[in-house]
Every structure is written in structure tokens, then in C-alpha cells.
Design a protein around this motif. Structure first.
Motif, mmCIF file in Angstrom:
data_model
loop_
_atom_site.group_PDB
_atom_site.id
_atom_site.type_symbol
_atom_site.label_atom_id
_atom_site.label_comp_id
_atom_site.label_asym_id
_atom_site.label_seq_id
_atom_site.Cartn_x
_atom_site.Cartn_y
_atom_site.Cartn_z
ATOM 1 N N VAL A 97 0.837 -1.238 -0.008
ATOM 2 C CA VAL A 97 0.058 0.025 -0.078
ATOM 3 C C VAL A 97 0.800 1.338 0.073
ATOM 4 O O VAL A 97 0.330 2.450 0.204
ATOM 5 C CB VAL A 97 -0.870 0.070 1.125
ATOM 6 N N ALA A 98 2.343 1.110 -0.384
ATOM 7 C CA ALA A 98 3.132 2.191 -0.054
ATOM 8 C C ALA A 98 2.578 3.226 -1.104
ATOM 9 O O ALA A 98 2.753 4.594 -0.986
ATOM 10 C CB ALA A 98 4.462 1.890 -0.355
ATOM 11 N N GLN A 99 2.177 2.884 -2.342
ATOM 12 C CA GLN A 99 2.194 3.916 -3.602
ATOM 13 C C GLN A 99 0.457 3.961 -3.850
ATOM 14 O O GLN A 99 0.155 5.062 -4.440
ATOM 15 C CB GLN A 99 2.579 3.158 -4.922
ATOM 16 N N ALA A 100 -0.381 3.187 -3.105
ATOM 17 C CA ALA A 100 -1.709 3.564 -3.280
ATOM 18 C C ALA A 100 -2.626 2.934 -2.200
ATOM 19 O O ALA A 100 -2.001 1.847 -1.677
ATOM 20 C CB ALA A 100 -2.153 2.822 -4.664
ATOM 21 N N GLN A 101 -3.587 3.573 -2.082
ATOM 22 C CA GLN A 101 -4.617 2.984 -0.961
ATOM 23 C C GLN A 101 -5.913 2.864 -1.284
ATOM 24 O O GLN A 101 -6.690 3.459 -2.252
ATOM 25 C CB GLN A 101 -4.761 4.031 0.164
ATOM 26 N N HIS A 102 -6.519 1.577 -0.875
ATOM 27 C CA HIS A 102 -8.134 1.324 -1.281
ATOM 28 C C HIS A 102 -8.716 0.875 -0.221
ATOM 29 O O HIS A 102 -8.906 -0.146 -0.109
ATOM 30 C CB HIS A 102 -8.037 0.348 -2.461
ATOM 31 N N PRO A 103 -8.720 1.626 0.995
ATOM 32 C CA PRO A 103 -9.776 1.347 2.020
ATOM 33 C C PRO A 103 -10.836 0.700 2.056
ATOM 34 O O PRO A 103 -11.798 1.400 0.940
ATOM 35 C CB PRO A 103 -9.702 2.664 3.047
ATOM 36 N N PHE A 104 -11.481 -0.384 2.441
ATOM 37 C CA PHE A 104 -12.627 -0.820 2.296
ATOM 38 C C PHE A 104 -13.781 -0.253 3.483
ATOM 39 O O PHE A 104 -14.909 -0.477 3.120
ATOM 40 C CB PHE A 104 -12.837 -2.376 2.580
ATOM 41 N N ALA A 105 -13.360 0.603 4.090
ATOM 42 C CA ALA A 105 -14.265 1.362 5.188
ATOM 43 C C ALA A 105 -13.750 2.613 5.541
ATOM 44 O O ALA A 105 -12.615 2.924 5.679
ATOM 45 C CB ALA A 105 -14.666 0.324 6.338
ATOM 46 N N THR A 106 -14.658 3.568 5.605
ATOM 47 C CA THR A 106 -14.534 4.999 6.344
ATOM 48 C C THR A 106 -15.162 5.093 7.440
ATOM 49 O O THR A 106 -16.427 4.647 7.502
ATOM 50 C CB THR A 106 -14.874 6.120 4.951
ATOM 51 N N ILE A 107 -14.425 5.511 8.325
ATOM 52 C CA ILE A 107 -15.163 5.606 9.613
ATOM 53 C C ILE A 107 -14.985 6.992 10.362
ATOM 54 O O ILE A 107 -14.082 7.462 10.451
ATOM 55 C CB ILE A 107 -14.455 4.505 10.759
ATOM 56 N N LEU A 108 -16.056 7.677 10.796
ATOM 57 C CA LEU A 108 -15.965 9.008 11.551
ATOM 58 C C LEU A 108 -16.384 8.577 12.789
ATOM 59 O O LEU A 108 -17.471 7.965 13.127
ATOM 60 C CB LEU A 108 -17.072 9.984 10.736
ATOM 61 N N SER A 109 -15.363 8.620 13.611
ATOM 62 C CA SER A 109 -15.256 8.357 15.237
ATOM 63 C C SER A 109 -14.870 9.448 16.031
ATOM 64 O O SER A 109 -14.185 10.219 15.412
ATOM 65 C CB SER A 109 -14.617 7.093 15.346
ATOM 66 N N CYS A 110 -15.056 9.072 17.149
ATOM 67 C CA CYS A 110 -14.630 10.270 18.446
ATOM 68 C C CYS A 110 -13.114 9.954 18.443
ATOM 69 O O CYS A 110 -12.722 8.863 18.117
ATOM 70 C CB CYS A 110 -15.228 9.891 19.366
ATOM 71 N N ALA A 111 -12.540 11.173 18.753
ATOM 72 C CA ALA A 111 -11.156 11.067 19.159
ATOM 73 C C ALA A 111 -10.691 10.283 20.354
ATOM 74 O O ALA A 111 -9.571 10.342 20.795
ATOM 75 C CB ALA A 111 -10.613 12.501 18.990
ATOM 76 N N ASP A 112 -11.717 9.907 21.035
ATOM 77 C CA ASP A 112 -11.434 9.284 22.410
ATOM 78 C C ASP A 112 -10.367 8.012 22.341
ATOM 79 O O ASP A 112 -10.189 7.162 21.414
ATOM 80 C CB ASP A 112 -12.669 8.798 22.787
ATOM 81 N N SER A 113 -9.424 8.161 23.145
ATOM 82 C CA SER A 113 -8.366 7.166 23.004
ATOM 83 C C SER A 113 -8.569 5.685 23.143
ATOM 84 O O SER A 113 -7.913 5.027 22.864
ATOM 85 C CB SER A 113 -7.217 7.574 23.957
ATOM 86 N N ARG A 114 -9.888 5.690 23.850
ATOM 87 C CA ARG A 114 -10.298 4.149 23.967
ATOM 88 C C ARG A 114 -11.104 3.619 22.891
ATOM 89 O O ARG A 114 -11.463 2.323 22.865
ATOM 90 C CB ARG A 114 -11.295 4.300 25.109
ATOM 91 N N VAL A 115 -11.096 4.304 21.749
ATOM 92 C CA VAL A 115 -12.129 3.701 20.676
ATOM 93 C C VAL A 115 -11.086 3.671 19.179
ATOM 94 O O VAL A 115 -11.524 4.465 18.220
ATOM 95 C CB VAL A 115 -13.268 4.689 20.239
ATOM 96 N N PRO A 116 -9.924 3.178 19.139
ATOM 97 C CA PRO A 116 -9.295 3.096 17.972
ATOM 98 C C PRO A 116 -9.704 2.179 17.120
ATOM 99 O O PRO A 116 -9.607 1.147 17.145
ATOM 100 C CB PRO A 116 -7.646 2.828 18.344
ATOM 101 N N ALA A 117 -10.079 2.562 15.854
ATOM 102 C CA ALA A 117 -10.807 1.908 14.926
ATOM 103 C C ALA A 117 -10.173 0.660 14.445
ATOM 104 O O ALA A 117 -10.635 -0.463 14.487
ATOM 105 C CB ALA A 117 -11.254 2.666 13.872
ATOM 106 N N GLU A 118 -8.920 0.959 14.199
ATOM 107 C CA GLU A 118 -8.213 -0.512 13.506
ATOM 108 C C GLU A 118 -8.183 -1.547 14.684
ATOM 109 O O GLU A 118 -8.153 -2.780 14.264
ATOM 110 C CB GLU A 118 -6.732 -0.267 13.071
ATOM 111 N N ILE A 119 -8.148 -1.109 15.724
ATOM 112 C CA ILE A 119 -7.887 -2.085 16.815
ATOM 113 C C ILE A 119 -9.084 -2.803 17.149
ATOM 114 O O ILE A 119 -9.422 -4.167 17.399
ATOM 115 C CB ILE A 119 -7.382 -1.666 18.180
ATOM 116 N N VAL A 120 -10.232 -1.890 17.417
ATOM 117 C CA VAL A 120 -11.519 -2.516 17.841
ATOM 118 C C VAL A 120 -12.136 -3.294 16.826
ATOM 119 O O VAL A 120 -13.253 -4.132 16.694
ATOM 120 C CB VAL A 120 -12.685 -1.362 18.409
ATOM 121 N N PHE A 121 -11.836 -3.158 15.416
ATOM 122 C CA PHE A 121 -12.198 -3.738 14.397
ATOM 123 C C PHE A 121 -11.321 -4.987 13.855
ATOM 124 O O PHE A 121 -11.758 -5.458 12.722
ATOM 125 C CB PHE A 121 -12.697 -2.750 13.114
#
Length: 235
Positions: free
Chosen positions: A80-104
Motif C-alpha cells: 500500500v506504499a504507492q496506493a490505498q484502497h480502504p474498504f471502510a471509512t469511519i467517522l469516530s470520536c477522538a477518544d483514546s479508547r476507541v481506535p478503529a483499527e484495533i476494535v475492528f
């Protein structure tokens, strides 16, 4: 090859031209093959329903303490160094207890994160999301609120805050007013209402609306439980 008076004969020149054309065509073919191989390394984003299933399956692994830690290898970093194709976009809170990559239970290049206190759809947040959806082709957009959100709590209390913190409170107040008379926990009610309200703000984007109507985008609202780690779809 004959050369008279320092000049290459016409016949020889034509031969060189034909050889050069063949060589150029071969080089172009090789470039196209390499480019196609590089593109094929990254799987294209799944359709919206499959993207949601993939995201929620990751959350189940997280809740059950059976993470797979996908897409976190050195190989993935190069993919993914030259291109990105994320399968999900997440609008979430900046709260340190809710890191998207970890909880998903996702990895590098899987999730396009937009994090801001109270998961509010500011102009900057909407622009970032439009970039992910319209230009990167992300098929899933989730607005993720969470239990006992400090930003929502501040909006429920509606007291003066220092600095620029009042800006996110003002963005959440319309949602708080919607559920002011509902029974139950005021903050939890407002967390759910705020997710729904921010989804409505996002749906006003012409770029997102176009993708929704074409079936290329799915938008959902969800709530994260701080105590269990479970994500529940609420809208």
C-alpha cells in the motif's frame, strides 16, 4: 550497416526505426504488465454489504479476544506504499479508547479514519470523507459513537467550556435537544441521537448522495460499548 560520408543510408535508417518501434512497444508492454501486477496485489474494495460484514467480523474477533492482526506485515506495508484502497471509512470520536483499527481488528490501508471529538460532521470532516468515498472508492461509511462520550456529556450539560471546546458542543446540541424529553440515561440517548444527526449532515453532501443513490456506498451508524468492546449498529 553501410555509412557513406558520415550519413546512415535510408534503408538502414528504416531498419533502425522498425527495431526502435519494436523495442518501445516491448518496453511499454512490460510497464503495463508490472503496473497490472502491482495493482492486483491490493484487492479491490468489496461491495458495501460485504464491507460491513468484514468490519463487524473484525469486531467480533476483538470482543472474543481472538484478533488476527491482518494487514500489518512488512509485505502489506509495501503493497500500500504507492496506493490505498480502504474498504471502510469511519467517522469516530477522538477518544483514546476507541481506535478503529484495533476494535475492528484491521490493518494498514484497510480503514480510512476521520477522528474528531463527538464524531461530528464538520466541513473538514465531510471533505475528508468525500475524498475517501469519491476518490478512493470506499464502499462503506460508518459514523461511530461510543458509550459515555465526553463530548456528548458536555453537550448534555451545556456549560461554558474554555478555548475552542465549545465548537464541538454546539455541533452536538441539535441532537441533544431531540431527545431531551426521552426517558432513560440522557447521555446514552444523546450518543445515539448524535450518531443519527451526524449521518443526516453527511447525507446532505452531493458527492455522498450520488454514491448512495448508485448503490456504491452504504452508510450506517453504530455505537461502541466501552465495557465490552462491542460495536452495535443503531442506524
Amino acid at each position: 550497416m553501410s555509412c557513406r560520408n558520415g550519413f546512415i543510408g535510408r534503408r538502414e535508417l528504416l531498419k533502425l526505426g522498425s527495431i526502435g518501434a519494436v523495442g518501445l512497444a516491448a518496453n511499454l508492454w512490460r510497464v503495463k504488465q508490472v503496473y497490472a501486477a502491482e495493482r492486483s496485489v491490493i484487492e479491490p474494495p468489496p461491495n458495501p454489504d460485504l464491507a460491513l460484514k468484514k468490519l463487524m467480523a473484525g469486531n467480533q474477533r476483538f470482543v472474543q479476544h481472538q484478533p488476527q492482526y491482518p494487514d500489518q506485515s512488512a509485505k502489506r506495508l509495501q503493497e500500500v506504499a504507492q496506493a490505498q484502497h480502504p474498504f471502510a471509512t469511519i467517522l469516530s470520536c477522538a477518544d483514546s479508547r476507541v481506535p478503529a483499527e484495533i476494535v475492528f481488528d484491521q490493518g494498514i490501508g484497510d480503514v480510512f479514519d476521520v477522528r474528531i471529538a463527538g464524531n461530528i460532521a464538520t466541513s473538514e470532516a465531510i471533505g475528508s470523507i468525500e475524498y475517501a468515498v469519491a476518490l478512493l472508492g470506499t464502499p462503506l461509511l460508518m459514523v461511530l459513537g461510543h458509550e459515555r462520550c465526553g463530548a456528548v456529556t458536555a453537550a448534555v450539560q451545556n456549560e461554558a467550556l474554555p478555548g475552542e471546546m465549545s465548537t464541538f458542543v454546539n455541533a452536538i446540541l441539535p441532537a441533544v435537544k431531540r431527545v431531551a424529553d426521552q426517558p432513560g440515561d440522557a447521555v446514552n440517548n444523546a450518543v445515539v441521537a448524535n450518531v443519527q444527526y451526524q449521518l443526516e449532515q453527511l447525507q446532505q453532501s452531493s458527492l455522498l448522495k450520488e454514491r448512495l443513490q448508485s448503490g456504491k456506498l452504504k452508510m450506517v451508524g453504530a455505537r461502541y460499548d466501552l465495557d465490552t468492546g462491542t460495536v452495535s449498529i443503531i442506524a
